[in-house]
Design a protein around this motif. Structure first.
Motif, PDB file in Angstrom:
ATOM      1  N   ARG A 113      29.960  32.507  41.910  1.00  0.00           N
ATOM      2  CA  ARG A 113      30.283  31.096  42.116  1.00  0.00           C
ATOM      3  C   ARG A 113      29.596  30.288  41.022  1.00  0.00           C
ATOM      4  O   ARG A 113      28.509  30.650  40.577  1.00  0.00           O
ATOM      5  CB  ARG A 113      29.822  30.637  43.493  1.00  0.00           C
ATOM      6  CG  ARG A 113      30.461  31.424  44.623  1.00  0.00           C
ATOM      7  CD  ARG A 113      31.973  31.193  44.640  1.00  0.00           C
ATOM      8  NE  ARG A 113      32.601  32.123  45.579  1.00  0.00           N
ATOM      9  CZ  ARG A 113      33.673  32.836  45.292  1.00  0.00           C
ATOM     10  NH1 ARG A 113      34.244  32.759  44.121  1.00  0.00           N
ATOM     11  NH2 ARG A 113      34.210  33.632  46.192  1.00  0.00           N
ATOM     12  N   PRO A 114      30.219  29.193  40.591  1.00  0.00           N
ATOM     13  CA  PRO A 114      29.583  28.376  39.539  1.00  0.00           C
ATOM     14  C   PRO A 114      28.206  27.889  39.992  1.00  0.00           C
ATOM     15  O   PRO A 114      28.033  27.536  41.153  1.00  0.00           O
ATOM     16  CB  PRO A 114      30.540  27.200  39.359  1.00  0.00           C
ATOM     17  CG  PRO A 114      31.797  27.574  40.059  1.00  0.00           C
ATOM     18  CD  PRO A 114      31.464  28.648  41.056  1.00  0.00           C
ATOM     19  N   PRO A 115      27.237  27.881  39.082  1.00  0.00           N
ATOM     20  CA  PRO A 115      25.903  27.404  39.454  1.00  0.00           C
ATOM     21  C   PRO A 115      25.921  25.909  39.737  1.00  0.00           C
ATOM     22  O   PRO A 115      26.741  25.167  39.203  1.00  0.00           O
ATOM     23  CB  PRO A 115      25.054  27.715  38.216  1.00  0.00           C
ATOM     24  CG  PRO A 115      26.029  27.773  37.090  1.00  0.00           C
ATOM     25  CD  PRO A 115      27.326  28.260  37.685  1.00  0.00           C
ATOM     26  N   VAL A 116      25.022  25.497  40.581  1.00  0.00           N
ATOM     27  CA  VAL A 116      24.871  24.066  40.860  1.00  0.00           C
ATOM     28  C   VAL A 116      24.106  23.467  39.694  1.00  0.00           C
ATOM     29  O   VAL A 116      23.009  23.915  39.362  1.00  0.00           O
ATOM     30  CB  VAL A 116      24.131  23.837  42.209  1.00  0.00           C
ATOM     31  CG1 VAL A 116      23.902  22.371  42.450  1.00  0.00           C
ATOM     32  CG2 VAL A 116      24.901  24.486  43.338  1.00  0.00           C
ATOM     33  N   ARG A 117      24.688  22.479  39.068  1.00  0.00           N
ATOM     34  CA  ARG A 117      24.050  21.832  37.912  1.00  0.00           C
ATOM     35  C   ARG A 117      23.373  20.537  38.370  1.00  0.00           C
ATOM     36  O   ARG A 117      23.947  19.783  39.136  1.00  0.00           O
ATOM     37  CB  ARG A 117      25.094  21.548  36.850  1.00  0.00           C
ATOM     38  CG  ARG A 117      25.638  22.844  36.251  1.00  0.00           C
ATOM     39  CD  ARG A 117      26.202  22.578  34.877  1.00  0.00           C
ATOM     40  NE  ARG A 117      26.354  23.797  34.119  1.00  0.00           N
ATOM     41  CZ  ARG A 117      27.329  24.691  34.295  1.00  0.00           C
ATOM     42  NH1 ARG A 117      28.214  24.527  35.226  1.00  0.00           N
ATOM     43  NH2 ARG A 117      27.396  25.767  33.544  1.00  0.00           N
ATOM     44  N   PRO A 118      22.187  20.296  37.876  1.00  0.00           N
ATOM     45  CA  PRO A 118      21.499  19.057  38.261  1.00  0.00           C
ATOM     46  C   PRO A 118      22.260  17.838  37.706  1.00  0.00           C
ATOM     47  O   PRO A 118      22.891  17.906  36.660  1.00  0.00           O
ATOM     48  CB  PRO A 118      20.126  19.183  37.610  1.00  0.00           C
ATOM     49  CG  PRO A 118      20.204  20.312  36.633  1.00  0.00           C
ATOM     50  CD  PRO A 118      21.415  21.125  36.970  1.00  0.00           C
TER      51      PRO A 118
END
Length: 157
Positions: free
Chosen positions: A145-150
Motif C-alpha cells: 500500500r502507498p506509504p502515508v506521507r506527512p
C-alpha cells in the motif's frame, strides 16, 4: 555481427522487446499496440488467444490486464537472427501475479518472435507466447500500500 547496421538492428529489436514489457506493466495499451506492425499478430496458444492488427491487440491487452489484481513480468534476452528487413528471435519470460478472482499465476515462458522493419522502426510481425512451466499455488505476497506521507503542516515535513 560486427558491422554497425546489424548492431543497430539488434539494439533496436532489444529496445522493442523492452518497450513491450514496460507498456504491459504500465498498462499503456496504446503504446503496447503500437509496437506491432499494422497487421501484426499476438498469440497466447495456451489461453486460446489470438489478436490480429493493432486495434484487436490494443483491446485484447486491456481486456487481459483487466483480470489481474497485479501482474509482474520480467523478460530476459534470448536470440535474434537478422534477415534484412525481417528477423526472428526468442525472449525468455518470468511472470507472476494474482487475478481479481483470487487465483495466482507464476510461469516461465518463451516468446517466439518475428520482427519486421517498418518506416517507424522495428515492430513485431508476430509474437507467440509458449508457457514452459506453470504454478498456480497461491502467492503469499501482496501489493504494498502507498506509504502515508506527512503533510506540509507536519513537523517532519
Amino acid at each position: 555481427m560486427s558491422d554497425l547496421p546489424s548492431i543497430a538492428d539488434r539494439f533496436e529489436i532489444e529496445a522493442l522487446r523492452g518497450e513491450f514489457t514496460d507498456a504491459g506493466m504500465m498498462r499503456d495499451y496504446d503504446r503496447f499496440a503500437s509496437l506491432f506492425a499494422q497487421d501484426g499478430i499476438w498469440r497466447i496458444p495456451d489461453a486460446s488467444v489470438k489478436f490480429v492488427g493493432r486495434e484487436e491487440i490494443r483491446a485484447g491487452i486491456e481486456r487481459l490486464q483487466g483480470v489481474w489484481e497485479y501482474f509482474v513480468q520480467t523478460v530476459h534476452p534470448g536470440t535474434i537472427q537478422l534477415g534484412g528487413a525481417t528477423a526472428v528471435g526468442r525472449a525468455y519470460v518470468s511472470e507472476f501475479g494474482r487475478m481479481r478472482d483470487g487465483s495466482s499465476h507464476l510461469n516461465y515462458s518463451v516468446y517466439h518472435d518475428r520482427y519486421q522493419r517498418t518506416p517507424d522502426g522495428w515492430k513485431f510481425a508476430e509474437r507467440a507466447y509458449e508457457v514452459r512451466y506453470l504454478d498456480t499455488t497461491p502467492l503469499a505476497g501482496s501489493v504494498p500500500r502507498p506509504p502515508v506521507r506527512p503533510t506540509s503542516a507536519s513537523p517532519d515535513a
